[in-house]
Design a protein around this motif. Structure first.
Motif, PDB file in Angstrom:
ATOM      1  N   ALA A   3      -8.553   4.382  -4.738  1.00 17.01           N
ATOM      2  CA  ALA A   3      -7.269   3.781  -4.363  1.00 17.01           C
ATOM      3  C   ALA A   3      -6.129   4.770  -4.569  1.00 17.01           C
ATOM      4  CB  ALA A   3      -7.022   2.525  -5.187  1.00 17.01           C
ATOM      5  N   ILE A 102      -8.195   2.838   0.094  1.00 14.53           N
ATOM      6  CA  ILE A 102      -7.147   1.826   0.225  1.00 14.53           C
ATOM      7  C   ILE A 102      -5.862   2.339  -0.430  1.00 14.53           C
ATOM      8  CG2 ILE A 102      -7.805   0.644  -1.943  1.00 14.53           C
ATOM      9  CD1 ILE A 102      -7.106  -1.523   0.970  1.00 14.53           C
ATOM     10  N   HIS A 104      -2.398   1.058  -2.278  1.00  6.33           N
ATOM     11  CA  HIS A 104      -1.821  -0.119  -2.928  1.00  6.33           C
ATOM     12  C   HIS A 104      -0.373   0.195  -3.274  1.00  6.33           C
ATOM     13  CE1 HIS A 104      -2.374  -3.489  -6.170  1.00  6.33           C
ATOM     14  NE2 HIS A 104      -1.338  -3.681  -5.391  1.00  6.33           N
ATOM     15  N   TYR A 203      -8.766  -5.820  -2.460  1.00  8.51           N
ATOM     16  CA  TYR A 203      -9.037  -4.557  -1.768  1.00  8.51           C
ATOM     17  C   TYR A 203     -10.185  -4.750  -0.783  1.00  8.51           C
ATOM     18  CZ  TYR A 203      -6.355  -1.953  -5.357  1.00  8.51           C
ATOM     19  OH  TYR A 203      -5.388  -1.468  -6.184  1.00  8.51           O
TER      20      TYR A 203
END
Lengths: 210, 397
Positions: A3, A102, A104, A203
């Motif tokens: 992430a 991902i 965030h 996620y």
């Protein structure tokens, strides 16, 4: 899961609660076998740190003078530096055959770079809203608050999933930004054992892996 | 080679001089085998995508909100950047990013790092020069953004040697990073059939000599110097009249100044004119006067040269380089009404001299300021940056 965490504050810089929230989340994610790259803005401590496996990249705002002490203009110039650092991280990972899964982002302040990174690298992003501009400005929408609300709105449209800390905040987001977003918002309490597992499951939902 | 231009204005959205510059440059580039894309702001009635003479134009949403002009500009640039990201994915890569001024440049900085491609920046002007110093936080902020942009650019293009020195001094940028590529003018636009007296009678009566001023009505452009010179010109027996084309915040002040000098009816404020009328006016005017105090380039001088209109300019900035004294026009010190009056009188009273400078000026236009050459020189700047890029380690592997 790897992430990329975007935040406008990270310890030791603490202006609000987002700082410790993101720090705890990053460390808990790493403990559970994920990799986390944090990109944040800190004018006084730019550079890189590896803290117990959490990679923290701090950038300084290149533009120091902002008229009317405007959070908006300072955030926009800092955004470009966040994009630069995040790109550097992504290119560095690529050299080692790795990729960010991902992104965030926390609060409106890092929504603009998240949107740009999504469009450039085709990586979806999850947006955590800790509060909303309508509450912060007590519904007195001046030009700055209108702009910030618009950024929040863009973030809500562009994000893959949204995390609200409470059921109440989810309802407030829907009240301000339209009830059509109800299916996109997950409520994850940032407390207790369920927190980090809850974030990871968001996620996975954002990546279509549920 | 593929180039992406970032500009906040592009026809039909015209606010300052950048629109015309990017329009002419990008069209000339397509003729030099450069695939050209322009990402710009939207405008009522303009399409989101169109192809103009081979130039691919993409327009993004510009009407983002902000707490000030600065906040608006920075938010608008995020939209430009996003549009550019989608475009680059769609066309599968770009070679060079070319940003025009700070007002689109921050998007260029982001794109440079996102795609790891060289960034070329054209500094059309500087906030420091426009305001003659920095007087408030808005101006300082813009100044810092410009400095950041020059810092990030692989090459900075300026339109004159004066601006090269100015940018180097203003932002502490090394001279070897700054290339000079002049602005251009398309002379063919000035030659079309029109009725001389129809145009002339709109602005002056038959015996009056037209002194043409074109520019925003701000102190930087120095219309007040010209107004103060007019009594001396009239005193020399030249029945002159000033025609001032353009708008600006100092209009009332200049009007009052003219009235105080008893020049009512001798100074005509024509406001904004359409391109056709302005070009015709250049052709019927007796002298084009550019009395600027600060001028990065001075496109007005080029237009006068292209239209065979004799020039009197102040010896500042880019004007100093465009005009050769006694060769392609007359130069006077800035802020000096007496010298200006003398030069204007000399041109009007000596038709032979006028023909000499006008012909020289036209030849210089064809030779130095044509867009095909400018496109070629600009490509040279890209090539230099790309050469370093391909031999460096920053390029993604």
């Amino acid at each position: 899961m790897r992430a990329l965490m975007l935040t406008w504050e990270y310890p030791p810089k603490r202006l609000g609660n987002v700082s410790d929230h993101v720090c705890t989340l990053a460390h808990e994610l790493v403990k559970r076998g994920n990799e986390v790259e944090v990109v944040t803005v800190d004018d006084w401590r730019p550079g890189f740190e590896d803290v117990s496996g959490v990679h923290v990249h701090k950038v300084a705002n290149p533009v120091k003078t902002h008229p009317m002490a405007s959070m908006l203009t300072s955030d926009m110039t800092a955004s470009t530096q966040i994009e630069r650092k995040a790109s550097d991280v992504i290119y560095f990972l690529r050299q080692n055959g790795k990729n960010i899964d991902i992104i965030h982002t926390h609060e409106w302040l890092t929504v603009p770079p998240a949107i740009i990174l999504k469009h450039a690298f085709k990586i979806p992003f999850v947006l955590t809203l800790h509060s909303i501009e309508g509450h912060r400005c007590h519904n007195n929408f001046g030009p700055k608050s209108i702009a910030i609300k618009e950024i929040e709105d863009r973030g809500i449209w562009e994000s893959a999933r949204i995390i609200a800390n409470t059921e109440w905040l989810k309802n407030e987001i829907l009240r301000y930004h339209g009830r059509g977003h109800w299916h996109k918002i997950d409520v994850v309490w940032p407390i207790g054992d369920g927190w980090v597992d809850g974030v990871v499951s968001v996620y996975k939902r954002a990546l279509g892996k549920t | 080679m593929r180039v992406l231009h970032l500009s906040w204005e592009f026809p039909p959205r015209i606010i300052g001089g950048i629109a015309a510059h990017v329009f002419d440059l990008s069209r000339a580039q397509t003729r030099r085998w450069v695939e050209t894309h322009v990402v710009t702001c939207n405008f009522p009635g303009a399409r989101e995508y169109e192809n103009i003479d081979g130039v691919n134009v993409d327009r993004s949403e510009a009407y983002a909100t902000g707490d000030s002009f600065l906040g608006w500009v920075l938010r608008m640039q995020k939209n430009l950047e996003e549009k550019a990201c989608d475009l680059i994915s769609f066309i599968n890569g770009i070679d060079v990013i070319h940003a025009h001024d700070w007002i689109a440049g921050v998007a260029g900085i982001g794109l440079k790092h996102l795609y790891r491609k060289p960034l070329i920046v054209t500094m059309h002007s500087t906030e420091f020069g426009r305001r003659i110093g920095l007087h408030n936080d808005f101006q300082t902020c813009i100044h810092e953004i410009e400095g950041w942009l020059c810092f990030e650019a692989w090459r900075v293009i300026t339109c004159s040697h004066f601006m090269r020195d100015h940018v180097a001094w203003c932002f502490n940028i090394p001279h070897n990073k700054i290339c000079v590529v002049p602005n251009g003018v398309d002379v063919t636009k000035f030659y079309f059939g029109f009725n001389y007296w129809d145009v002339r009678n709109r602005f002056a009566n038959g015996s009056e000599k037209i002194l043409l001023f074109v520019g925003r009505l701000v102190p930087e452009k120095g219309l007040d110097v010209l107004i103060k010179a007019l009594p001396r010109v009239l005193g020399n027996g030249v029945p002159a009249k000033i025609v001032a084309v353009g708008e600006g915040p100092q209009k009332d002040e200049f009007q009052r100044l003219a009235d105080n000098f008893g020049l009512h009816g001798k100074v005509h404020f024509a406001g904004h004119l359409d391109d056709w009328t302005l070009r015709a006016l250049y052709r019927v005017a007796d002298v084009a006067v550019v009395p600027s105090r600060f001028e990065p380039f001075g496109i007005v001088a080029l237009e006068g040269m292209a239209a065979h209109c004799p020039l009197v300019v102040s010896a500042v900035g880019g004007l100093n380089e465009i005009v050769d004294h006694d060769g392609t026009g007359l130069k006077v010190p800035p802020n000096n009404s007496e010298a200006l009056a003398g030069a204007i009188t000399r041109i009007i009273k000596d038709p032979g001299f006028k023909d000499w400078i006008v012909n020289n000026a036209y030849q210089k236009c064809l030779w130095n300021y044509n867009w095909d050459k400018i496109a070629e020189w600009t490509k040279g700047v890209y090539d230099a940056a790309l050469h370093e890029y391909h031999n460096g380690t920053w390029k993604p592997t």
